[in-house]
Each structure stands twice: as C-alpha cells, then as structure tokens.
Design an enzyme around this catalytic site. Structure first.
Site, PDB file in Angstrom:
ATOM      1  N   ASN A   1       3.379   1.954   2.786  1.00 43.93           N
ATOM      2  CA  ASN A   1       4.575   1.125   2.911  1.00 43.93           C
ATOM      3  C   ASN A   1       5.516   1.269   1.719  1.00 43.93           C
ATOM      4  OD1 ASN A   1       3.911   0.196   5.417  1.00 43.93           O
ATOM      5  ND2 ASN A   1       2.850  -1.627   4.681  1.00 43.93           N
TER       6      ASN A   1
ATOM      7  N   LYS B   1       0.880  -1.181   0.000  1.00 41.45           N
ATOM      8  CA  LYS B   1       0.000   0.000   0.000  1.00 41.45           C
ATOM      9  C   LYS B   1       0.915   1.227   0.000  1.00 41.45           C
ATOM     10  CE  LYS B   1      -0.333  -0.227   5.024  1.00 41.45           C
ATOM     11  NZ  LYS B   1      -1.118  -0.079   6.221  1.00 41.45           N
TER      12      LYS B   1
HETATM   13  P1  ATP Z   1       2.833   0.034  11.097  1.00 39.57           P
HETATM   14  O1  ATP Z   1       2.790  -1.406  11.468  1.00 39.57           O
HETATM   15  O2  ATP Z   1       1.850   0.889  11.841  1.00 39.57           O
HETATM   16  O3  ATP Z   1       2.866   0.274   9.620  1.00 39.57           O
HETATM   17  P2  ATP Z   1       5.572  -0.048  11.623  1.00 39.57           P
HETATM   18  O4  ATP Z   1       5.872  -0.410  13.037  1.00 39.57           O
HETATM   19  O5  ATP Z   1       5.661  -1.075  10.585  1.00 39.57           O
HETATM   20  O6  ATP Z   1       4.198   0.607  11.623  1.00 39.57           O
HETATM   21  P3  ATP Z   1       6.944   1.601   9.770  1.00 39.57           P
HETATM   22  O7  ATP Z   1       5.748   1.670   8.883  1.00 39.57           O
HETATM   23  O8  ATP Z   1       8.077   0.789   9.303  1.00 39.57           O
HETATM   24  O9  ATP Z   1       6.514   1.138  11.219  1.00 39.57           O
HETATM   25  O10 ATP Z   1       7.479   3.088  10.090  1.00 39.57           O
HETATM   26  C1  ATP Z   1       6.652   4.117  10.598  1.00 39.57           C
HETATM   27  C2  ATP Z   1       6.927   5.424   9.856  1.00 39.57           C
HETATM   28  O11 ATP Z   1       8.309   5.811   9.993  1.00 39.57           O
HETATM   29  C3  ATP Z   1       6.691   5.343   8.336  1.00 39.57           C
HETATM   30  O12 ATP Z   1       5.365   5.647   8.023  1.00 39.57           O
HETATM   31  C4  ATP Z   1       7.674   6.405   7.797  1.00 39.57           C
HETATM   32  O13 ATP Z   1       7.070   7.700   7.872  1.00 39.57           O
HETATM   33  C5  ATP Z   1       8.817   6.377   8.776  1.00 39.57           C
HETATM   34  N1  ATP Z   1       9.884   5.514   8.236  1.00 39.57           N
HETATM   35  C6  ATP Z   1       9.978   4.164   8.368  1.00 39.57           C
HETATM   36  N2  ATP Z   1      11.070   3.690   7.750  1.00 39.57           N
HETATM   37  C7  ATP Z   1      11.689   4.762   7.207  1.00 39.57           C
HETATM   38  C8  ATP Z   1      12.875   4.924   6.405  1.00 39.57           C
HETATM   39  N3  ATP Z   1      13.616   3.884   6.069  1.00 39.57           N
HETATM   40  N4  ATP Z   1      13.206   6.174   6.017  1.00 39.57           N
HETATM   41  C9  ATP Z   1      12.444   7.232   6.367  1.00 39.57           C
HETATM   42  N5  ATP Z   1      11.313   7.140   7.093  1.00 39.57           N
HETATM   43  C10 ATP Z   1      10.936   5.933   7.516  1.00 39.57           C
HETATM   44 MG    MG Z   2       4.121   0.498   8.155  1.00 45.75          MG
END
Ligand code: ATP
Ligand code: MG
Length: 465
Positions: free
Chosen positions: A219, A216
């Site tokens: 991501n 999506k």
């Molecule tokens: P969820 O399960 O709610 O999607 P998550 O724990 O998987 O959250 P991520 O989606 O990986 O967390 O990261 C949260 C936010 O941090 C992302 O929406 C993005 O804005 C930022 N982020 C994550 N990884 C990166 C990156 N490599 N570079 C820049 N920003 C990032």
């Molecule tokens: Mg995420």
C-alpha cells in the site's frame, strides 16, 4: 418481540440492549425498503447478501431490480466529472496498472488538462454484495480531504450505472513491495528515505486523527521520482477520543493488540512502521508462518526477532523500541524522528528532519520533497540503482553465516514469498464464514433430539446425515 437488530447473527436479534448499550449503538435501516432495522452499518452490510436481499426484492421489486438504485441510495455525493472525460492509456500491451479486490486500476488522461491519473474502477454490484459500502464511503471521505506529498491524492470521485470511479494521483513506479522484491533488500541509507517519507505521511494522518490500519509495502506506491505515496484508505478510521475495535489489517503487519482483539489507537500504525523498517532491511517481515494462525500466534507470543548482523546497532535499537508488545511503550512519532539513527541519516542527506515534519498550524504547506530528492542521487527505479553501494552479496553471505539470522526465503516457497499479502479478513470471507455457520446450525436444527443422540454415537443413517 420487537427486535433491536434484524441480523440473525447479531447478539441483539433476540435480546434488547440495555439503555447504556443502546446509547452507543447507531440505529440504521435498509435504504431500500426502510423496513429492516439494524444496530450498526456492519450488521446491515452482513445481513444484505445472506438474508435481506431476497425479502427486500419482494417488497420493492422495481428499485431492487436495478443495482444502480441500491448503490445510489448508499453512495456519497458525486461530483461533476464523468468517465467519458478520461481517456484510457495502455502501457505497452498492458491495459491495467493493477487489480484490486473490487475492480481494476487503469492509467487515464484527463481530456480537459492532458494530465495523467490512475483511475480505480469498482464494480457497484461487487462492492454492494461483498464489501461494505461503508468502507468505500469511508475511503472516499477520508482520502479526499488529505493533502500531503506522501499521501496519494484523490482528485475526483464519481459514479455511473455500473461503477464507482476514483481518480487518483498516478504513481508511476508501482508499489514499494515490488521494488523490495526486485532489490531483495535495501542498504540502511536507502531504507531511511522510504521509512522517513512513510513516517512523514503517517505523522500527518495521526495529526489529522486518522489511523491507517493497513500499512504495508503493497500500500506504499512510488511516484516518478521514487517518492512514497501512501494509498488504500479502505480500512482507515477516524479516532477522536475513544479507541477502535474493528479487526483489520494484514497479518504480517498486525500488532499484538489487534490479534488479541483488544482496542487499538494510533500506536497500531507505529507497530506497522517497525515491521516496515525491518522488511526494507531484510527483504521480509520479521514474523512469518505457514498460515495466518501460526503467524498470529508468533506475534502474540512476543518472541524476540532475529536481526542480520550486518545492521548497525542504531537501527536495531530503533526497530526494537518500535516493536514493543505493549502499545504505550512504543516510541511516539516524535521520538522516532528524534532517534539517533534517523538524525544520523538525515544529516548524511543534508536535511533537518523537523523542517519536513508537518506543522498543523499550516496544513497546506508542501514539504519540498523535490528539493529533498535533488540533494541526493535520484532514485532511478528502472536502473535499480541504490542510493549507496550495497554490501556485496559475498560479504553479506559471510556475515549472515556468522550469526543465527536466517532469511525467510529458505523456509518458505519462493512463490509464496513474492506474492502480495492479502489485507484483513474481508467482509466477503466473513459473509462466507457466517453462511457456513448458519447452514450448519440450520442442519442441526432439522435433526430431532434422538437423531442428535444417534449422531453423537455415530449411528445416524447415511441419508439423514
Ligand atoms: P486490495 O484491497 O486487494 O489491496 P484495492 O481494491 O484496495 O485492493 P488498490 O490496492 O488500491 O486496490 O490497487 C490495486 C493495484 O493497482 C495496486 O497494487 C497498484 O499496483 C495499482 N494502483 C493503485 N493505485 C495506483 C496509483 N495511484 N498509481 C499507480 N498504480 C496504482
Ligand atoms: Mg491495496
């Protein structure tokens, strides 16, 4: 009776599996007390916060008192880096790049080489209590071996007493979700770039037998040149031969087979690619609902979707051929790359699609995205300049009035529309749902037979009720 699974809500709590079923189940135990037995990691993870946590503490008080011990015994092998080796960088007044479900993401500088990375910090207690440790292990195991220009690289991972740290490639321009919301929708030639780069990343995953399962715009991150970086492998799965069953993903992007709880395979990601292309061109996903149930029913009903009349026939045909209800009828990744709409736009950028498609014989070959970017006008996210001149707002309005396509912003509150969508039913929700069901069950068990009869007739005294 000798139980096969100690999780009370599991079907094997009171019943032994047949020999055939038994061969398909993995016997796992609590890593702390080694006393509780489960039929799967999922049952172990669900049982821990509801019941076993308390009993386990009694049997191994010293170990369970410290949260570190619990995660250490379940975590993947750490590598030699430490959190102190990375300096946290603030961007203006902001100390975080973003927030995930289990912690924050910060911009950091590696003190050894001065390079910038994104550091995803996940609190162990939260991971252990609310999310499956298995999901985290899978995320690390899968992401660390992926090397592709459109996949966010996991450089290091390590842990300390409180947190697990992932050191990721830094994607400077945030998520594609925010970019689409800023631009409201993209013209076809710009949508092509993001769609094509995402397809290249997904094709690489599929050739490595990985299904992403949560594709999506939230991501899909954008690097300093505006290139796609696929991230968030928490729900990915390795699919070697058999189809997968786990219910996961984000409702707007879920394929009918997932909603129908049927087994799924690589074509699940292909469905999400169709939804992505639609969202790039319209600014919203084709199916929306006031709640997940309504949304899920719309997808399951297989009702036709509306397209803006301004779109070319080619792109409409591509989306329709991807969004086929029956997974086997959807285009394959190769057929997507060969579709006339893709070929036409690639030639506008002077590129030959097949030279970008991952060749499995040479997994380390880097697709020269920098050259690809330099052949076109660079995507300057800050200036929000599209690759081509978009059709003017007035022209759009006129064309949209002349057909029955209605942008969703009119039907749903704007704040709702701008919020990032939440992935899947998380374990946290699942645990809460189970707890609620069990409390109800226990409540009912406390009532005598006659009480239940009275309750059915609505005449049970208030205190008891
Ligand atoms: P969820 O399960 O709610 O999607 P998550 O724990 O998987 O959250 P991520 O989606 O990986 O967390 O990261 C949260 C936010 O941090 C992302 O929406 C993005 O804005 C930022 N982020 C994550 N990884 C990166 C990156 N490599 N570079 C820049 N920003 C990032
Ligand atoms: Mg995420």
């Amino acid at each position: 009776m000798n139980r096969f699974c100690d999780y009370k809500s599991c079907q094997y709590f009171n019943k032994q599996p047949s020999i055939e079923q038994r061969s398909k189940l993995n016997k796992v135990m609590c890593p702390l007390c080694m006393n509780a037995n489960y039929c799967s990691n999922r049952c172990r993870d669900l049982d821990w916060p509801i019941y076993h946590k308390e009993i386990c503490k009694k049997s191994q008080p010293d170990r369970a008192r410290s949260c570190n011990d619990t995660i250490d015994s379940c975590s993947t092998t750490s590598v030699r880096r430490k959190a102190e080796e990375f300096e946290i960088i603030s961007i203006g007044s902001k100390l975080e790049l973003g927030r995930g479900s289990y912690g924050s993401v910060k911009l950091v500088k590696d003190k050894q080489n001065g390079l910038l990375y994104a550091m995803k910090i996940m609190n162990k207690r939260q991971v252990f209590e609310y999310c499956s440790v298995e999901n985290l292990k899978r995320e690390i195991k899968i992401q660390r071996r992926l090397v592709h220009p459109h996949i966010c690289k996991l450089h290091h991972y390590f842990e300390d007493k409180e947190n697990v740290y992932l050191i990721l490639e830094y994607a400077q321009n945030g998520s594609l979700f925010n970019y689409i919301k800023k631009r409201s929708k993209l013209p076809e030639n710009e949508a092509f770039v993001y769609f094509f780069q995402t397809c290249l990343g997904i094709d690489y995953l599929h050739k490595n037998k990985i299904i992403h399962r949560d594709l999506k715009p939230e991501n899909l991150l954008l690097d300093h040149e505006g290139n796609i970086k696929i991230c968030d492998f928490g729900w990915s799965a390795e699919s070697l031969t058999e189809k997968r069953m786990t219910f996961c993903g984000t409702y707007e992007y879920m394929a009918p087979e997932m909603l129908n709880k049927q087994p799924h395979d690589f074509s699940l990601d292909v469905w999400s690619l169709g939804i992505l292309l639609y969202e790039l061109l319209h600014g919203n996903a084709p199916y929306r609902g006031k709640n997940n149930e309504e949304l899920g029913n719309k997808i399951k009903s297989g009702q036709p979707i509306n397209f803006a009349l301004t779109l070319s026939n080619d792109v409409v045909s591509l989306i329709k051929s991807i969004l086929k209800y029956i997974p086997g009828e959807r285009l394959t990744m190769n057929q997507i790359f060969e579709h006339p709409w893709m070929v036409k736009h690639a030639s506008n950028y002077n590129i030959e699609i097949q030279t970008y498609v991952y060749k499995t014989q040479n997994p380390t070959r880097q697709i020269p995205t920098a050259n690809f970017q330099s052949k076109q006008k660079s995507i300057d996210i800050q200036k929000k300049e599209p690759l081509s001149r978009p059709i003017s707002q007035d022209q759009n309005k006129l064309k949209e009035q002349s057909n029955n396509y209605k942008p969703y912003q009119n039907d749903y509150k704007q704040e709702e529309f701008n919020k990032p969508r939440i992935s899947r039913i998380s374990n946290r929700n699942e645990i809460m749902m189970h707890q609620h069901q069990l409390q109800q069950q226990q409540q009912e068990e406390k009532l005598s037979f006659m009480d239940r009869v009275f309750l059915a007739f609505g005449c049970l005294n208030r205190e008891k009720k």
